[in-house]
Design an enzyme around this catalytic site. Structure first.
Site, mmCIF file in Angstrom:
data_model
loop_
_atom_site.group_PDB
_atom_site.id
_atom_site.type_symbol
_atom_site.label_atom_id
_atom_site.label_comp_id
_atom_site.label_asym_id
_atom_site.label_seq_id
_atom_site.Cartn_x
_atom_site.Cartn_y
_atom_site.Cartn_z
ATOM 1 N N LEU A 66 0.874 -1.163 0.000
ATOM 2 C CA LEU A 66 0.000 0.000 0.000
ATOM 3 C C LEU A 66 0.912 1.214 0.000
ATOM 4 C CD1 LEU A 66 -2.787 -0.862 2.639
ATOM 5 C CD2 LEU A 66 -2.956 -0.971 0.153
ATOM 6 N N ASP A 67 0.569 2.226 -0.787
ATOM 7 C CA ASP A 67 1.399 3.425 -0.872
ATOM 8 C C ASP A 67 1.584 4.078 0.499
ATOM 9 O OD1 ASP A 67 1.469 2.980 -3.571
ATOM 10 O OD2 ASP A 67 -0.039 4.496 -4.060
#
Length: 207
Positions: A66-67
């Site tokens: 996930l960023d």
């Protein structure tokens, strides 16, 4: 033992240089990842990572990424076989996100997202778009999107295709797993039934 390919059973004790080899206990966790946390086991800039939240002595690592600014559900485990299968696009594991963008999302744009768009010369798999709500006051749109891939910054790039700025992005579901009863930064261990169900999804998709 000198035979190449000698098979060891669970009842055997294996020793190398008079030291007993211990089998690694498999562990599986769900974390509700906060914003500004790295989806990695370490960071050269000493930023907080998803592994820092889990109290375990095992060498676990995240399933996919996930960023840095993206929040929500991320799996962590030391089961390499399961990780490889879950992140492989062929298995079509659904990931559900809540998205908030600047501006509106038009019907034609939704249709294109659902059909697949070309990013960096590669066409995305069809996405599912639902629960689209436009707020006139803030001129923002909220919606759910379900994808079965995990390309780098995929959702942001899909929306940048239409010049849409992503203001918030949160993963709320991975396959059948949800963030139920997990606040930001909290985690829990998967139970045996959930682990078995993940493996059954993979076997089903491979048939």
């Amino acid at each position: 033992v000198v035979d190449l390919g000698f098979k060891v059973s669970d009842k055997d004790i294996v020793m190398v240089d008079n030291k007993v080899l211990e089998t690694e206990k498999k562990e599986y966790y769900i974390l509700n990842k906060p914003r500004q946390v790295i989806s990695s086991v370490s960071d050269p800039q000493n930023r907080k990572t998803v592994v820092d939240f889990i109290a375990t002595e095992q060498r676990i690592y995240p399933v996919g990424r996930l960023d840095y600014g993206t929040t929500g559900l991320i799996l962590l485990t030391n089961d390499g076989e399961l990780v490889n299968q879950l992140i492989h696009p062929k298995n079509n594991i659904e990931k559900t996100y809540l998205v908030k963008i600047k501006d509106s999302l038009h019907a034609a744009e939704i249709a294109q997202l659902q059909a697949g768009i070309t990013i960096n010369g590669s066409k995305t798999k069809p996405a599912k778009i639902m629960a689209v709500k436009y707020d006139k006051k803030t001129q923002t749109t909220r919606f759910k999107i379900i994808i079965t891939e995990g390309k780098n910054h995929q959702i942001k790039k899909m929306l940048q295709y239409f010049d849409k700025e992503v203001l918030k992005l949160k993963r709320i579901q991975f396959a059948f797993l949800t963030l139920e009863n997990l606040n930001s930064g909290q985690y829990r261990e998967l139970n045996k039934k959930e682990i078995k169900k993940l493996y059954s999804l993979i076997k089903k998709d491979n048939n």
